[in-house]
Design an enzyme around this catalytic site. Structure first.
Site, PDB file in Angstrom:
ATOM      1  N   ASP A 174     -57.467 -32.192  -4.034  1.00 11.22           N
ATOM      2  CA  ASP A 174     -56.871 -31.494  -2.887  1.00 11.22           C
ATOM      3  C   ASP A 174     -55.558 -30.835  -3.293  1.00 11.22           C
ATOM      4  O   ASP A 174     -54.657 -31.493  -3.843  1.00 11.22           O
ATOM      5  CB  ASP A 174     -56.619 -32.485  -1.740  1.00 11.22           C
ATOM      6  CG  ASP A 174     -57.914 -32.911  -1.061  1.00 11.22           C
ATOM      7  OD1 ASP A 174     -58.948 -32.267  -1.296  1.00 11.22           O
ATOM      8  OD2 ASP A 174     -57.886 -33.902  -0.303  1.00 11.22           O
ATOM      9  N   LYS A 224     -64.903 -35.037   0.625  1.00  9.62           N
ATOM     10  CA  LYS A 224     -65.340 -35.826   1.792  1.00  9.62           C
ATOM     11  C   LYS A 224     -66.007 -37.128   1.366  1.00  9.62           C
ATOM     12  O   LYS A 224     -65.777 -38.187   1.968  1.00  9.62           O
ATOM     13  CB  LYS A 224     -66.272 -34.984   2.668  1.00  9.62           C
ATOM     14  CG  LYS A 224     -65.554 -33.768   3.251  1.00  9.62           C
ATOM     15  CD  LYS A 224     -66.426 -32.917   4.109  1.00  9.62           C
ATOM     16  CE  LYS A 224     -65.800 -31.550   4.376  1.00  9.62           C
ATOM     17  NZ  LYS A 224     -64.470 -31.568   4.981  1.00  9.62           N
ATOM     18  N   ALA A 253     -65.625 -38.917  -1.516  1.00 11.56           N
ATOM     19  CA  ALA A 253     -64.643 -39.857  -2.070  1.00 11.56           C
ATOM     20  C   ALA A 253     -63.722 -40.388  -0.978  1.00 11.56           C
ATOM     21  O   ALA A 253     -63.378 -41.578  -0.956  1.00 11.56           O
ATOM     22  CB  ALA A 253     -63.832 -39.173  -3.175  1.00 11.56           C
ATOM     23  N   ASN A 254     -63.338 -39.526  -0.050  1.00 13.55           N
ATOM     24  CA  ASN A 254     -62.456 -39.983   1.038  1.00 13.55           C
ATOM     25  C   ASN A 254     -63.131 -41.101   1.840  1.00 13.55           C
ATOM     26  O   ASN A 254     -62.507 -42.117   2.174  1.00 13.55           O
ATOM     27  CB  ASN A 254     -62.132 -38.829   1.990  1.00 13.55           C
ATOM     28  CG  ASN A 254     -61.270 -37.756   1.355  1.00 13.55           C
ATOM     29  OD1 ASN A 254     -60.736 -37.934   0.267  1.00 13.55           O
ATOM     30  ND2 ASN A 254     -61.134 -36.628   2.015  1.00 13.55           N
ATOM     31  N   GLY A 290     -61.384 -35.147  17.035  1.00 10.25           N
ATOM     32  CA  GLY A 290     -59.964 -35.122  16.702  1.00 10.25           C
ATOM     33  C   GLY A 290     -59.141 -35.775  17.800  1.00 10.25           C
ATOM     34  O   GLY A 290     -59.451 -36.872  18.265  1.00 10.25           O
ATOM     35  N   GLY A 304     -61.341 -36.999   9.698  1.00  3.20           N
ATOM     36  CA  GLY A 304     -62.766 -37.216   9.989  1.00  3.20           C
ATOM     37  C   GLY A 304     -63.395 -38.158   8.967  1.00  3.20           C
ATOM     38  O   GLY A 304     -64.242 -38.996   9.300  1.00  3.20           O
ATOM     39  N   ASP A 305     -62.978 -38.024   7.722  1.00  3.26           N
ATOM     40  CA  ASP A 305     -63.508 -38.904   6.668  1.00  3.26           C
ATOM     41  C   ASP A 305     -62.997 -40.333   6.858  1.00  3.26           C
ATOM     42  O   ASP A 305     -63.731 -41.304   6.614  1.00  3.26           O
ATOM     43  CB  ASP A 305     -63.084 -38.391   5.286  1.00  3.26           C
ATOM     44  CG  ASP A 305     -63.609 -36.984   5.031  1.00  3.26           C
ATOM     45  OD1 ASP A 305     -64.701 -36.662   5.519  1.00  3.26           O
ATOM     46  OD2 ASP A 305     -62.905 -36.212   4.355  1.00  3.26           O
ATOM     47  N   GLY A 330     -49.656 -39.812   8.357  1.00  2.00           N
ATOM     48  CA  GLY A 330     -49.139 -39.617   6.995  1.00  2.00           C
ATOM     49  C   GLY A 330     -49.682 -38.320   6.422  1.00  2.00           C
ATOM     50  O   GLY A 330     -50.664 -37.767   6.925  1.00  2.00           O
ATOM     51  N   SER A 341     -53.235 -41.088   2.843  1.00  2.00           N
ATOM     52  CA  SER A 341     -52.764 -41.468   4.189  1.00  2.00           C
ATOM     53  C   SER A 341     -53.619 -42.577   4.805  1.00  2.00           C
ATOM     54  O   SER A 341     -53.404 -42.945   5.957  1.00  2.00           O
ATOM     55  CB  SER A 341     -52.784 -40.245   5.110  1.00  2.00           C
ATOM     56  OG  SER A 341     -54.116 -39.835   5.370  1.00  2.00           O
TER      57      SER A 341
HETATM   58  O1  RIB Z   1     -62.450 -33.656   4.873  1.00  2.00           O
HETATM   59  C1  RIB Z   1     -61.321 -33.392   4.086  1.00  2.00           C
HETATM   60  C2  RIB Z   1     -61.767 -33.061   2.686  1.00  2.00           C
HETATM   61  O2  RIB Z   1     -62.519 -31.872   2.710  1.00  2.00           O
HETATM   62  C3  RIB Z   1     -60.647 -32.812   1.728  1.00  2.00           C
HETATM   63  O3  RIB Z   1     -60.248 -33.960   1.042  1.00  2.00           O
HETATM   64  C4  RIB Z   1     -61.210 -31.736   0.828  1.00  2.00           C
HETATM   65  O4  RIB Z   1     -61.319 -32.152  -0.492  1.00  2.00           O
HETATM   66  C5  RIB Z   1     -62.544 -31.323   1.409  1.00  2.00           C
HETATM   67  O5  RIB Z   1     -63.593 -31.908   0.759  1.00  2.00           O
END
Ligand code: RIB
Length: 305
Positions: A12, A39, A41-42, A222, A251-252, A285, A291
């Site tokens: 990012d 998304k 990995a998050n 949201g 969202g993730d 954050g 965050s």
């Molecule tokens: O949902 C947010 C993510 O969307 C970010 O981390 C970005 O890398 C995109 O994949």
């Protein structure tokens, strides 16, 4: 493992600015940060930070970003045995723009994520079969998403499909094979072609998707909360009011927490309640994964919110 995320990782590149340049113009932006995102990995990191045993099937590029991406996932407790390198490609990157109302705009360059293929699912098959839940998004080839859904059905594993970013050509037949279909309001609008400004419009758009045969539809809205629709049932979870600084990756955060809490409690409404609070905490954050609170910090947040 409990949860497998078959999906993307990205680097990012977050610029904090209210103004985007016009063609030929150079503008100065006040601030910038670099972080680990994507998304897939998050969502993996959110679930892992909350204590789930998580593995990822993903592709990194053949570049200087890859070792950092792998090290970060490992530090967060995510099993990276099936995060492999796509030779001769760059890692996925995501230029993100966050304005002073904390809203984000995201571009993605999929890079290595485009190289995640059905053969990668076959390579991880034995470990995937042992998982209780698979999570998918759309930052990898659709072919791989569909293959993974078929795999999960064959092996009786629950599936969450987060149709992000939304692609109108998504085959609804596959979405209907998933236990949970989890778009945000923008994705809902793209997938249905219907307006989503008011709560009533969101419900109508959701209903139109459900009528096509989805099992459970969870819509994240949201700061407007989230909605679970199943058959004629509608359950609304109000948002946790916070002072938002950066909504990137919220969202993730919701989906990772929902997955963890669904497995922990077996209760969809409770999982939504936790997920809503977790996403709210994350927007207080800056950045995406950085965050996301761990279980202890999240508990402290819940104690006062
Ligand atoms: O949902 C947010 C993510 O969307 C970010 O981390 C970005 O890398 C995109 O994949």
């Amino acid at each position: 493992m409990e949860i497998a995320v078959v999906g993307s990782n990205m680097v990012d590149l977050i610029t904090y600015t209210n103004n985007l340049p016009k063609a030929g113009e150079t503008l100065e932006a006040p601030d910038f940060a670099i972080g680990c995102g994507g998304k897939g990995a998050n969502q993996a990191v959110a679930a892992a930070r909350l204590g789930a045993k998580v593995m990822m099937v993903s592709k990194v590029g053949d570049d200087l970003f890859a070792p950092n991406t792998l090290a970060n996932l490992q530090q967060q407790g995510v099993d990276t045995r099936y995060v492999t390198t796509a030779p001769g490609t760059s890692s996925g990157v995501a230029p993100i723009f966050v304005d002073d109302r904390s809203q984000n705009r995201i571009l993605i360059v999929k890079g290595a994520n485009q190289q995640l293929k059905p053969a990668d699912i076959d390579a991880a098959a034995e470990d995937l079969k042992a998982c209780r839940l698979l999570i998918l998004q759309l930052e990898i080839p659709l072919e791989t998403v569909y293959y993974t859904i078929d795999f999960a059905r064959q092996h009786n594993i629950q599936v969450i499909l987060n149709p992000a970013p939304a692609v109108p050509e998504l085959d609804i037949h596959y979405a209907c094979q998933c236990d949970f279909f989890m778009p945000n309001e923008t994705e809902l609008e793209i997938l249905t072609g219907m307006p989503v400004e008011s709560d009533e419009q969101v419900r109508l758009a959701g209903k139109s998707l459900l009528q096509r045969g989805l099992k459970n539809l969870v819509i994240t809205l949201g700061s407007r909360g989230s909605l679970w629709m199943q058959g004629d049932e509608v359950h609304f979870v109000a948002p946790t009011p916070v002072n938002a600084i950066d909504t990137s990756g919220a969202g993730d955060a919701y989906i990772g927490c929902f997955a963890r809490m669904l497995l922990k409690t077996g209760d969809i409404k409770q999982a939504m309640q936790y997920a809503s609070a977790y996403a709210a905490c994350s927007v207080t954050g800056r950045g995406t994964q950085c965050s996301y609170p761990d279980a202890d910090s999240f508990q402290r947040f819940l104690n006062v919110n």
